[in-house]
Design an enzyme around this catalytic site. Structure first.
Site, PDB file in Angstrom:
ATOM      1  N   ASP A 199      47.737  46.649  34.817  1.00 41.89           N
ATOM      2  CA  ASP A 199      47.162  46.614  36.168  1.00 41.89           C
ATOM      3  C   ASP A 199      47.955  47.557  37.052  1.00 41.89           C
ATOM      4  O   ASP A 199      48.824  48.293  36.572  1.00 41.89           O
ATOM      5  CB  ASP A 199      47.162  45.166  36.718  1.00 41.89           C
ATOM      6  CG  ASP A 199      45.956  44.911  37.612  1.00 41.89           C
ATOM      7  OD1 ASP A 199      45.806  45.625  38.613  1.00 41.89           O
ATOM      8  OD2 ASP A 199      45.161  44.008  37.296  1.00 41.89           O
TER       9      ASP A 199
ATOM     10  N   HIS B 171      42.468  49.779  39.114  1.00 37.52           N
ATOM     11  CA  HIS B 171      43.607  48.894  38.816  1.00 37.52           C
ATOM     12  C   HIS B 171      44.571  49.582  37.840  1.00 37.52           C
ATOM     13  O   HIS B 171      45.085  48.948  36.930  1.00 37.52           O
ATOM     14  CB  HIS B 171      43.111  47.584  38.189  1.00 37.52           C
ATOM     15  CG  HIS B 171      42.590  46.589  39.188  1.00 37.52           C
ATOM     16  ND1 HIS B 171      43.421  45.717  39.858  1.00 37.52           N
ATOM     17  CD2 HIS B 171      41.332  46.327  39.604  1.00 37.52           C
ATOM     18  CE1 HIS B 171      42.669  44.943  40.659  1.00 37.52           C
ATOM     19  NE2 HIS B 171      41.410  45.292  40.530  1.00 37.52           N
TER      20      HIS B 171
ATOM     21  N   GLU C 276      36.562  46.213  40.925  1.00 42.13           N
ATOM     22  CA  GLU C 276      37.226  46.690  42.137  1.00 42.13           C
ATOM     23  C   GLU C 276      37.767  48.118  42.035  1.00 42.13           C
ATOM     24  O   GLU C 276      38.969  48.328  42.123  1.00 42.13           O
ATOM     25  CB  GLU C 276      38.383  45.739  42.486  1.00 42.13           C
ATOM     26  CG  GLU C 276      37.963  44.298  42.651  1.00 42.13           C
ATOM     27  CD  GLU C 276      39.117  43.370  42.981  1.00 42.13           C
ATOM     28  OE1 GLU C 276      38.934  42.506  43.829  1.00 42.13           O
ATOM     29  OE2 GLU C 276      40.205  43.506  42.377  1.00 42.13           O
TER      30      GLU C 276
ATOM     31  N   TRP D 238      32.530  36.992  37.430  1.00 48.52           N
ATOM     32  CA  TRP D 238      33.680  36.461  38.186  1.00 48.52           C
ATOM     33  C   TRP D 238      33.397  36.339  39.671  1.00 48.52           C
ATOM     34  O   TRP D 238      33.935  35.477  40.342  1.00 48.52           O
ATOM     35  CB  TRP D 238      34.932  37.316  37.945  1.00 48.52           C
ATOM     36  CG  TRP D 238      34.967  38.650  38.649  1.00 48.52           C
ATOM     37  CD1 TRP D 238      34.362  39.796  38.246  1.00 48.52           C
ATOM     38  CD2 TRP D 238      35.646  38.965  39.873  1.00 48.52           C
ATOM     39  NE1 TRP D 238      34.605  40.805  39.142  1.00 48.52           N
ATOM     40  CE2 TRP D 238      35.404  40.335  40.148  1.00 48.52           C
ATOM     41  CE3 TRP D 238      36.440  38.223  40.759  1.00 48.52           C
ATOM     42  CZ2 TRP D 238      35.920  40.972  41.280  1.00 48.52           C
ATOM     43  CZ3 TRP D 238      36.957  38.871  41.890  1.00 48.52           C
ATOM     44  CH2 TRP D 238      36.694  40.231  42.136  1.00 48.52           C
TER      45      TRP D 238
ATOM     46  N   TYR E 122      39.089  30.056  38.589  1.00 49.12           N
ATOM     47  CA  TYR E 122      40.346  30.801  38.716  1.00 49.12           C
ATOM     48  C   TYR E 122      41.487  29.805  38.901  1.00 49.12           C
ATOM     49  O   TYR E 122      41.638  29.207  39.970  1.00 49.12           O
ATOM     50  CB  TYR E 122      40.276  31.773  39.899  1.00 49.12           C
ATOM     51  CG  TYR E 122      39.709  33.138  39.538  1.00 49.12           C
ATOM     52  CD1 TYR E 122      38.861  33.286  38.431  1.00 49.12           C
ATOM     53  CD2 TYR E 122      40.013  34.273  40.268  1.00 49.12           C
ATOM     54  CE1 TYR E 122      38.337  34.531  38.089  1.00 49.12           C
ATOM     55  CE2 TYR E 122      39.493  35.518  39.933  1.00 49.12           C
ATOM     56  CZ  TYR E 122      38.658  35.638  38.843  1.00 49.12           C
ATOM     57  OH  TYR E 122      38.145  36.867  38.509  1.00 49.12           O
ATOM     58  N   PHE E 123      42.282  29.665  37.878  1.00 48.35           N
ATOM     59  CA  PHE E 123      43.355  28.661  37.915  1.00 48.35           C
ATOM     60  C   PHE E 123      44.561  29.118  38.734  1.00 48.35           C
ATOM     61  O   PHE E 123      45.524  28.374  38.894  1.00 48.35           O
ATOM     62  CB  PHE E 123      43.785  28.285  36.490  1.00 48.35           C
ATOM     63  CG  PHE E 123      42.827  27.364  35.780  1.00 48.35           C
ATOM     64  CD1 PHE E 123      41.595  27.046  36.332  1.00 48.35           C
ATOM     65  CD2 PHE E 123      43.160  26.801  34.560  1.00 48.35           C
ATOM     66  CE1 PHE E 123      40.706  26.200  35.688  1.00 48.35           C
ATOM     67  CE2 PHE E 123      42.290  25.943  33.908  1.00 48.35           C
ATOM     68  CZ  PHE E 123      41.058  25.643  34.462  1.00 48.35           C
TER      69      PHE E 123
ATOM     70  N   GLU F 247      49.809  36.864  40.397  1.00 50.65           N
ATOM     71  CA  GLU F 247      50.477  37.443  41.587  1.00 50.65           C
ATOM     72  C   GLU F 247      51.526  36.498  42.165  1.00 50.65           C
ATOM     73  O   GLU F 247      52.646  36.901  42.469  1.00 50.65           O
ATOM     74  CB  GLU F 247      49.458  37.749  42.685  1.00 50.65           C
ATOM     75  CG  GLU F 247      48.587  38.964  42.463  1.00 50.65           C
ATOM     76  CD  GLU F 247      47.228  38.600  41.904  1.00 50.65           C
ATOM     77  OE1 GLU F 247      47.170  37.659  41.085  1.00 50.65           O
ATOM     78  OE2 GLU F 247      46.232  39.255  42.257  1.00 50.65           O
TER      79      GLU F 247
HETATM   80  C1  NAG Z   1      40.411  39.665  41.942  1.00 50.45           C
HETATM   81  C2  NAG Z   1      40.856  40.737  40.981  1.00 50.45           C
HETATM   82  C3  NAG Z   1      42.152  40.435  40.283  1.00 50.45           C
HETATM   83  C4  NAG Z   1      43.082  39.572  41.124  1.00 50.45           C
HETATM   84  C5  NAG Z   1      42.352  38.303  41.456  1.00 50.45           C
HETATM   85  C6  NAG Z   1      43.203  37.292  42.199  1.00 50.45           C
HETATM   86  C7  NAG Z   1      39.240  40.047  39.254  1.00 50.45           C
HETATM   87  C8  NAG Z   1      38.261  40.491  38.215  1.00 50.45           C
HETATM   88  N1  NAG Z   1      39.824  41.017  40.001  1.00 50.45           N
HETATM   89  O1  NAG Z   1      40.242  40.248  43.193  1.00 50.45           O
HETATM   90  O2  NAG Z   1      42.778  41.632  39.904  1.00 50.45           O
HETATM   91  O3  NAG Z   1      44.254  39.277  40.445  1.00 50.45           O
HETATM   92  O4  NAG Z   1      41.211  38.578  42.201  1.00 50.45           O
HETATM   93  O5  NAG Z   1      43.705  37.816  43.376  1.00 50.45           O
HETATM   94  O6  NAG Z   1      39.490  38.904  39.363  1.00 50.45           O
END
Ligand code: NAG
Length: 751
Positions: free
Chosen positions: A187, A261, A326, A392, A417-418, A468
């Site tokens: 990334d 990314h 993105e 997603w 999203y966990f 993150e």
């Molecule tokens: C999304 C981003 C990802 C990021 C996540 C959480 C996807 C496919 N892309 O914006 O790179 O880590 O949210 O902030 O999920």
């Protein structure tokens, strides 16, 4: 004849007894497809539980788990009390097994090793030793999975996790019968996969100066930001991990992000970035950098093909994930090489250029007998039929892809999203935006918007773990558990049980996690307020949903609920404006969070509108009437462009008040509007301004909703237009200066 009737009767009774459902559910997660409990239970000394198996690994793994969980070991024997048998039986579905506990033996049969592995996982949960004895219910189970793709994703770019941690993660997946590991290896923040032909990818790209993601954002972390932070996996590491996963019936899907990314790769090899696009840095914060591969240079594709060739050598699975989400495309528009490519390929705009990029990579993968999978943005511009899509940004991408005949994996950010926290504790790591165990468990995994004949294209579900704000493995574990139980059951079991049953099984399983030394996420006291508007009758039905069985107290006038407030007893209808506040109380009388929702039955309630610039699919405000559904709080989000909507009131209506509401949260790239203007029209063609605002941009770290109310002399109009101008891009003082800004609104109130 009497005898016969008696026998038939008793058989009937026996069957009735085992099928009546008066047996409580066994403590199994994910719950098997078919469970038939018979009367009685097998009580046996642990020492008598010898085991024989047609596959050694199954027993090795089971013993390792039993040792850790229960401190027991099954002894090997030629003819064990517990038998794992591979049988040639075509009636057992893929990955399926049969398990029978009988007085003289426990038999697990499967047609493939994976079935034995899963049978062993079920047996592991059935074993509950007390004082050296095990008590097993007499049961016969026939089991196989609902979905072929039962996924967990793990982002190791934003923060690095070592080989042992990856193996631990795979162990957690195996014990939950999950079989697809989506490994997010690269990334903007790091490249973690050794590529022999391009050593700088990891020599340079795997390291950044600071751990980044400033400590105050990453809860509970105290890292010295002085030394290089990072790490990577050598090809030997990867081979070891791939083999480790395969033993556990887990296929790894590596993700090599492109075209966006990609800052880490492009800092290592700037020659694949557009010329004159400026300097890139390896990112130390969340968000999206400008690091996008140049789509004009041939050498870019040579580089990516080389990288993908080494990747395919390492990962034998069918799918290669190429990201595709993105992608900031400004550098392309300013690049002569990209412009030239657009001309040659007949690409009308930068989106079609991305489509060219993805197609080209897809052809390369297909040539090597692999299938491409990517985030739902790859749908823009069309795809080859064999490509699969990960939905997603909500479920819209999944619906679109399935209808177009593509296989789809459902991984909508809410609730899969966990990295989103699962409770309101201030110590919980991860992104804000709560996604509870119950949200995950009860979410409809196959969108009903997909027409029945295309639903088979949904090949699975997956939960994603973006790292993150989770620098340490304990943060990952906290966010994984107990939600992984929910995604596992959704992925495996043909039927979702009542919430109370699932909640009970989760609670019974928590002590086991403690034995494993895992600190699981705390189950929330969150109350979800669901509003079902009834536009015709100008009313709404409210239902409150919580995870815990504790009483829910609420108020309707915006006052803080106490234990003397109204007790929630079931859904109710509301026909007057209200400000609902609801919560549960902990045993000590405090609460962790008060949920609230304002409902306003204004004149535009349920009126249709047209947005000039489409909202992002993931921010639809709750549906078609997102901006006129009468309740505040769920937002419509538009990137870069204005929120410009025209509401059709249906007939000439007397209007004297308009209020539109916008979010201002610059650190989430969400900015209040630069200008707001209200206009009215009788015919939908000629509009007359009735109010305007020029708020200007605040330079601060706030998270607020700002109202723009305007009162004016009553005017008859059928159409109401609201134009809110976006700041477009993040301003110079912002950490993501130049990045696309968001504009968010939750409601337009007309009176
Ligand atoms: C999304 C981003 C990802 C990021 C996540 C959480 C996807 C496919 N892309 O914006 O790179 O880590 O949210 O902030 O999920």
């Amino acid at each position: 004849i009497k005898q016969l009737i008696a026998t038939t009767m008793s058989i009937f009774l026996l069957v009735a007894c085992s099928e009546k459902g008066d047996n409580p559910m066994l403590n199994l997660i994910p719950y098997p497809a078919e469970v038939n409990q018979e009367k009685g239970e097998l009580k046996i000394d642990v020492a008598m539980l010898s085991v024989s198996s047609d596959d050694d690994f199954v027993v090795t793994l089971l013993n390792k788990q039993l040792k850790a969980e229960q401190n027991i070991q099954l002894a090997h024997a030629e003819d064990g009390f517990v038998k794992f048998k591979l049988v040639n039986d075509a009636t057992i579905p893929a990955e399926g097994y049969r398990l029978k506990v009988a007085p003289k033996q426990v038999l697990i049969e499967a047609a493939e090793k994976s079935g034995l592995l899963y049978g062993a996982q079920t047996l592991r949960q059935l074993l509950s030793p007390e004082n050296g004895r095990v008590v097993l219910p007499y049961v016969s189970i026939k089991d196989s999975p609902r979905f072929a793709w039962r996924g967990m994703h793990f982002d190791v770019s934003r923060h690095f996790f070592d080989v042992d941690e990856i193996k631990q993660f795979l162990d957690y997946m195996a014990m939950n019968k999950l079989n697809t590991f989506h490994w997010h290896l690269v990334d903007d923040q790091a490249w973690r996969l050794e590529i022999k032909k391009y050593p700088k990818l990891t020599e340079v790209g795997a390291w950044r100066e600071n751990v980044g993601f400033t400590a105050n954002q990453v809860k509970g972390l105290n890292v010295q930001n002085t030394e290089a932070y990072g790490g990577y996996y050598t090809q030997a590491d990867v081979r070891e991990i791939v083999a480790y996963a395969a033993e556990r019936n887990i296929t790894i899907v590596p993700e090599i992000e492109l075209p966006g990314h990609s800052a880490a790769a492009l800092v290592a090899y700037p020659e694949y970035y557009c010329n004159n696009a400026g300097e890139l840095e390896i990112w130390e914060q969340a968000g999206v950098s400008a690091g996008v591969y140049c789509a004009g240079k041939e050498t870019t594709f040579q580089f990516l093909e080389d990288v993908l060739s080494e990747t395919m050598d390492l990962f034998p699975g069918e799918f290669i994930h190429i990201g595709g989400d993105e992608t900031p495309k400004d550098t392309w528009l300013a690049c002569p090489d990209c412009r030239q490519r657009m001309k040659e390929e007949g690409a009308h705009d930068e989106h079609e250029l991305q489509s060219y990029f993805v197609h080209r990579i897809e052809k390369f993968l297909n040539k090597h007998n692999r299938r491409l999978i990517g985030w739902d943005e790859i749908l823009d511009g069309g795809l080859a039929q064999s490509a699969a899509v990960m939905s997603w940004r909500g479920v819209a991408g999944g619906v679109k892809a399935a209808e177009a005949g593509h296989d789809v994996v459902m991984t909508p950010m809410f609730p899969y999203y966990f990295n989103h926290t699962q409770n309101h504790l201030s110590t919980s790591p991860g992104h804000p935006g709560i996604s509870t165990l119950r949200d995950v468990y009860t979410f409809p995994s196959i969108p009903t918007d997909i027409s029945p004949e295309n639903r088979h294209h949904v090949i699975g579900v997956q939960a994603n773990m973006w790292s993150e704000y989770m620098p340490e493995f304990k943060h990952i574990e906290y966010n994984l558990f107990p939600r992984v139980f929910a995604i596992a059951e959704v992925a495996w079991s043909p039927v979702i049980s009542e919430w109370d049953d699932f909640y009970a099984r989760v609670n019974n399983t928590l002590p086991l996690l403690e034995k494993l030394g895992v600190k699981a996420g705390d189950i929330s006291y969150h109350v979800r307020i669901n509003v079902e508007p009834d536009y015709e009758n100008k009313s709404a039905t409210l239902a409150f949903v919580s995870e815990r069985p504790n009483t829910i107290f609420y108020t309707k006038d915006g006052s803080t609920p106490t234990t003397r407030s109204t007790v929630y007893r079931g859904p109710f209808v509301l026909a007057e404006d209200a400000h609902i506040k609801a919560c549960q109380f902990k045993e000590d009388g405090t609460t962790t969070f008060i949920s609230e929702k304002e409902i306003i039955f204004h004149k535009a309630f349920g009126k249709p509108y047209v947005l000039k610039y489409a909202h992002a699919p993931q921010y639809d405000g709750g549906g078609k009437y997102g901006l006129t559904n009468g309740f505040l709080g769920v937002e419509v989000g538009v990137e870069e462009k204005p929120i410009d909507l025209t509401i059709d009131m249906g007939e000439p209506t007397e209007i004297s008040y308009i209020n539109s509401r916008f979010k201002n949260a610059p650190m989430s790239w969400v900015f209040g509007p630069k200008k707001v203007r209200y206009e009215l029209s009788e015919d939908g063609t000629t509009f007359k301004e009735v109010a305007s605002f020029e708020p200007g941009v605040t330079e601060s770290d706030v998270n607020e909703i700002v109202d723009y109310p305007a009162e004016f002399s009553a005017t008859k109009a059928r159409y109401v237009r609201i134009i809110a101008e976006s700041v477009g891009t993040c301003p110079a003082w912002h950490p993501a200066a130049g990045g696309k800004a968001w504009l968010f609104s939750d409601e337009v109130i007309v009176k």
